[in-house]
Design a protein around this motif. Structure first.
Motif, mmCIF file in Angstrom:
data_model
loop_
_atom_site.group_PDB
_atom_site.id
_atom_site.type_symbol
_atom_site.label_atom_id
_atom_site.label_comp_id
_atom_site.label_asym_id
_atom_site.label_seq_id
_atom_site.Cartn_x
_atom_site.Cartn_y
_atom_site.Cartn_z
ATOM 1 N N GLY A 94 -3.063 3.174 -2.724
ATOM 2 C CA GLY A 94 -3.126 2.676 -1.356
ATOM 3 C C GLY A 94 -2.110 3.374 -0.474
ATOM 4 O O GLY A 94 -1.812 4.553 -0.670
ATOM 5 N N ASN A 95 -1.551 2.638 0.460
ATOM 6 C CA ASN A 95 -0.656 3.189 1.476
ATOM 7 C C ASN A 95 0.712 3.539 0.888
ATOM 8 O O ASN A 95 1.536 2.669 0.624
ATOM 9 C CB ASN A 95 -0.518 2.160 2.599
ATOM 10 C CG ASN A 95 0.218 2.701 3.793
ATOM 11 O OD1 ASN A 95 1.090 3.540 3.681
ATOM 12 N ND2 ASN A 95 -0.134 2.185 4.957
ATOM 13 N N MET A 96 0.953 4.840 0.707
ATOM 14 C CA MET A 96 2.196 5.309 0.095
ATOM 15 C C MET A 96 3.416 4.990 0.956
ATOM 16 O O MET A 96 4.491 4.713 0.428
ATOM 17 C CB MET A 96 2.103 6.817 -0.155
ATOM 18 C CG MET A 96 3.289 7.389 -0.882
ATOM 19 S SD MET A 96 3.503 6.700 -2.522
ATOM 20 C CE MET A 96 2.558 7.848 -3.480
ATOM 21 N N SER A 97 3.265 5.002 2.272
ATOM 22 C CA SER A 97 4.423 4.719 3.130
ATOM 23 C C SER A 97 4.907 3.280 2.939
ATOM 24 O O SER A 97 6.090 2.991 3.091
ATOM 25 C CB SER A 97 4.125 5.012 4.597
ATOM 26 O OG SER A 97 3.148 4.131 5.082
ATOM 27 N N LEU A 98 4.003 2.373 2.560
ATOM 28 C CA LEU A 98 4.404 0.995 2.283
ATOM 29 C C LEU A 98 5.219 0.922 0.998
ATOM 30 O O LEU A 98 6.133 0.109 0.886
ATOM 31 C CB LEU A 98 3.185 0.077 2.184
ATOM 32 C CG LEU A 98 2.423 -0.148 3.482
ATOM 33 C CD1 LEU A 98 1.208 -1.017 3.231
ATOM 34 C CD2 LEU A 98 3.314 -0.762 4.540
ATOM 35 N N ALA A 99 4.887 1.783 0.043
ATOM 36 C CA ALA A 99 5.660 1.825 -1.199
ATOM 37 C C ALA A 99 7.104 2.219 -0.904
ATOM 38 O O ALA A 99 8.039 1.747 -1.553
ATOM 39 C CB ALA A 99 5.030 2.802 -2.189
ATOM 40 N N LEU A 100 7.294 3.060 0.100
ATOM 41 C CA LEU A 100 8.641 3.492 0.458
ATOM 42 C C LEU A 100 9.455 2.361 1.082
ATOM 43 O O LEU A 100 10.681 2.399 1.074
ATOM 44 C CB LEU A 100 8.579 4.694 1.413
ATOM 45 C CG LEU A 100 7.890 5.938 0.838
ATOM 46 C CD1 LEU A 100 7.731 7.004 1.908
ATOM 47 C CD2 LEU A 100 8.660 6.475 -0.365
ATOM 48 N N LYS A 101 8.779 1.339 1.573
ATOM 49 C CA LYS A 101 9.479 0.182 2.153
ATOM 50 C C LYS A 101 9.853 -0.844 1.081
ATOM 51 O O LYS A 101 10.464 -1.865 1.370
ATOM 52 C CB LYS A 101 8.597 -0.503 3.206
ATOM 53 C CG LYS A 101 8.345 0.331 4.423
ATOM 54 C CD LYS A 101 7.508 -0.421 5.419
ATOM 55 C CE LYS A 101 7.248 0.417 6.664
ATOM 56 N NZ LYS A 101 6.462 -0.299 7.644
ATOM 57 N N LEU A 102 9.490 -0.545 -0.145
ATOM 58 C CA LEU A 102 9.705 -1.478 -1.252
ATOM 59 C C LEU A 102 11.175 -1.853 -1.416
ATOM 60 O O LEU A 102 11.491 -3.001 -1.702
ATOM 61 C CB LEU A 102 9.181 -0.830 -2.532
ATOM 62 C CG LEU A 102 8.931 -1.729 -3.716
ATOM 63 C CD1 LEU A 102 8.025 -2.880 -3.326
ATOM 64 C CD2 LEU A 102 8.302 -0.934 -4.837
ATOM 65 N N GLN A 103 12.067 -0.893 -1.240
ATOM 66 C CA GLN A 103 13.486 -1.176 -1.432
ATOM 67 C C GLN A 103 13.966 -2.282 -0.498
ATOM 68 O O GLN A 103 14.753 -3.117 -0.880
ATOM 69 C CB GLN A 103 14.307 0.110 -1.251
ATOM 70 C CG GLN A 103 15.671 0.038 -1.930
ATOM 71 C CD GLN A 103 15.595 -0.282 -3.410
ATOM 72 O OE1 GLN A 103 14.818 0.289 -4.159
ATOM 73 N NE2 GLN A 103 16.398 -1.227 -3.849
ATOM 74 N N SER A 104 13.445 -2.293 0.728
ATOM 75 C CA SER A 104 13.868 -3.332 1.672
ATOM 76 C C SER A 104 13.331 -4.706 1.241
ATOM 77 O O SER A 104 13.930 -5.729 1.570
ATOM 78 C CB SER A 104 13.447 -3.003 3.083
ATOM 79 O OG SER A 104 12.056 -2.978 3.208
ATOM 80 N N LEU A 105 12.240 -4.714 0.485
ATOM 81 C CA LEU A 105 11.725 -5.978 -0.054
ATOM 82 C C LEU A 105 12.622 -6.510 -1.147
ATOM 83 O O LEU A 105 12.771 -7.704 -1.331
ATOM 84 C CB LEU A 105 10.341 -5.748 -0.681
ATOM 85 C CG LEU A 105 9.090 -6.049 0.097
ATOM 86 C CD1 LEU A 105 7.881 -5.774 -0.764
ATOM 87 C CD2 LEU A 105 9.066 -7.446 0.624
#
Length: 107
Positions: A94-105
């Motif tokens: 899916g959306n790879m840029s969302l995976a990059l936001k994982l750390q903030s989660l």
């Protein structure tokens, strides 16, 4: 030792409406191995963002982690997410840029 379930419980406790609104995306986590599991994180909703099980609607970003202990290490900051991805310990659909936001989660 921290469990996969505890990581998601901590995520629940750290999420705020502001953080959810900022990310505004849905994730599905498929964690393999002993004590793994399936978890949905839907930050497009008003509350109740983290639930156990598969999402009712397809997630914008699906994260597959082969071993539960790798997910726990990632969440604890003991494993570099980029290296884990390069080594095949994590797969993203899916959306790879969302995976990059994982750390903030996770923080």
């Amino acid at each position: 030792m921290t469990t996969v379930s505890q990581v998601f419980d901590e995520m629940k406790n750290r999420l705020t409406p502001e953080k959810a609104q900022k990310i505004n995306a849905s994730y599905f986590f498929d964690i393999g191995g002993d004590n793994g599991g399936k978890w949905s994180v839907d930050l497009t909703k008003g509350d109740n963002w983290v639930t156990e099980g598969e999402p009712s609607d397809p997630a914008q970003c699906t994260i597959f982690v082969k071993k539960a202990e790798d997910w726990v290490a990632l969440a604890a900051g003991k494993m570099n997410p980029t290296m884990a991805f390069m080594q095949g310990k994590i797969k993203v659909k899916g959306n790879m840029s969302l995976a990059l936001k994982l750390q903030s989660l996770l923080s």
